[in-house]
Motif scaffolding. Sequence first.
Motif, PDB file in Angstrom:
ATOM      1  N   PRO A  36      -9.471  26.848  32.661  1.00 21.32           N
ATOM      2  CA  PRO A  36      -8.312  27.055  31.792  1.00 21.32           C
ATOM      3  C   PRO A  36      -7.253  26.002  32.067  1.00 21.32           C
ATOM      4  O   PRO A  36      -7.119  25.526  33.205  1.00 21.32           O
ATOM      5  CB  PRO A  36      -7.814  28.454  32.202  1.00 21.32           C
ATOM      6  N   PRO A  37      -6.514  25.611  31.055  1.00 19.05           N
ATOM      7  CA  PRO A  37      -5.482  24.595  31.289  1.00 19.05           C
ATOM      8  C   PRO A  37      -4.432  25.126  32.256  1.00 19.05           C
ATOM      9  O   PRO A  37      -4.107  26.311  32.243  1.00 19.05           O
ATOM     10  CB  PRO A  37      -4.881  24.380  29.886  1.00 19.05           C
ATOM     11  N   PRO A  38      -3.928  24.299  33.155  1.00 16.73           N
ATOM     12  CA  PRO A  38      -2.917  24.786  34.097  1.00 16.73           C
ATOM     13  C   PRO A  38      -1.660  25.232  33.378  1.00 16.73           C
ATOM     14  O   PRO A  38      -1.256  24.632  32.372  1.00 16.73           O
ATOM     15  CB  PRO A  38      -2.645  23.555  34.978  1.00 16.73           C
ATOM     16  N   ARG A  39      -1.072  26.320  33.885  1.00 21.07           N
ATOM     17  CA  ARG A  39       0.157  26.811  33.277  1.00 21.07           C
ATOM     18  C   ARG A  39       1.288  25.832  33.583  1.00 21.07           C
ATOM     19  O   ARG A  39       1.420  25.370  34.719  1.00 21.07           O
ATOM     20  CB  ARG A  39       0.518  28.182  33.840  1.00 21.07           C
ATOM     21  N   PRO A  40       2.084  25.472  32.580  1.00 14.73           N
ATOM     22  CA  PRO A  40       3.194  24.545  32.845  1.00 14.73           C
ATOM     23  C   PRO A  40       4.096  25.093  33.944  1.00 14.73           C
ATOM     24  O   PRO A  40       4.328  26.293  34.049  1.00 14.73           O
ATOM     25  CB  PRO A  40       3.925  24.493  31.491  1.00 14.73           C
ATOM     26  N   THR A  41       4.592  24.201  34.778  1.00  7.91           N
ATOM     27  CA  THR A  41       5.501  24.604  35.840  1.00  7.91           C
ATOM     28  C   THR A  41       6.779  25.160  35.236  1.00  7.91           C
ATOM     29  O   THR A  41       7.383  24.552  34.343  1.00  7.91           O
ATOM     30  CB  THR A  41       5.825  23.404  36.746  1.00  7.91           C
ATOM     31  N   LEU A  42       7.191  26.334  35.703  1.00  6.18           N
ATOM     32  CA  LEU A  42       8.411  26.938  35.184  1.00  6.18           C
ATOM     33  C   LEU A  42       9.620  26.160  35.681  1.00  6.18           C
ATOM     34  O   LEU A  42       9.662  25.728  36.837  1.00  6.18           O
ATOM     35  CB  LEU A  42       8.509  28.396  35.637  1.00  6.18           C
TER      36      LEU A  42
END
Length: 212
Positions: A36-42
């Motif tokens: 899965p694509p990495p979740r964008p850094t918050l």
Amino acid sequence: MKIALLAIALLSIPALAAAQTAPLPAAPLPAPAPAPPPRPTLPRVTLQTPKGPIVIALDIDKAPKTAANFLRYVTAKKFDGTSFYRALSFPRDTPLGLIQGGIRGISTRSFPPIAHEATSLTGLTHDDGAVSMARTTPGTAQGDFFIIIGKLDSLDADFAAPGFAVFGHVVEGMDIVRAIQASPVSPTAGEGAMKGQILAAPVAIITATKTK
């Protein structure tokens, strides 16, 4: 002719036996599922206080309006020079509670109120380290916020109440949050439900800076 045919048949028997005993080719392995694509850094905001820094990750994906509102106050330097001014425990002197800070309703620091993003829609909750907007009625939140110590899911939205809008979590500095909660409160300051919850010496928010 019959002899020739018999010879061919006899020659074919070993070949047939070899074919029957030969291992079948292995079935090809299925291709691995793509990662899965990495979740964008918050985005993160650091609140610098005299007791140390508090770092907050803003959940811009789940609570976009509320997180963007908080970030607007940060980038405009509206939080610089404000304070944490309220500390609450349930009951007093236990870990469960909250601290509240921000502009304290000062009109010169205020932006217009924002729409209420209920936890029933965002999927967020008032657990340990949750950062949520202070307000009177839904849709009146501006530049005051509170940080949860422990778990206070009674502040979440449900069928009977709109709750409060969580928009981020403390990722560093919960020890600072608890130290502020443990600070002395004035027995007389505050009005209504906030009486006895106002810090005798508010803890300054020296700067609020977007750090990631």
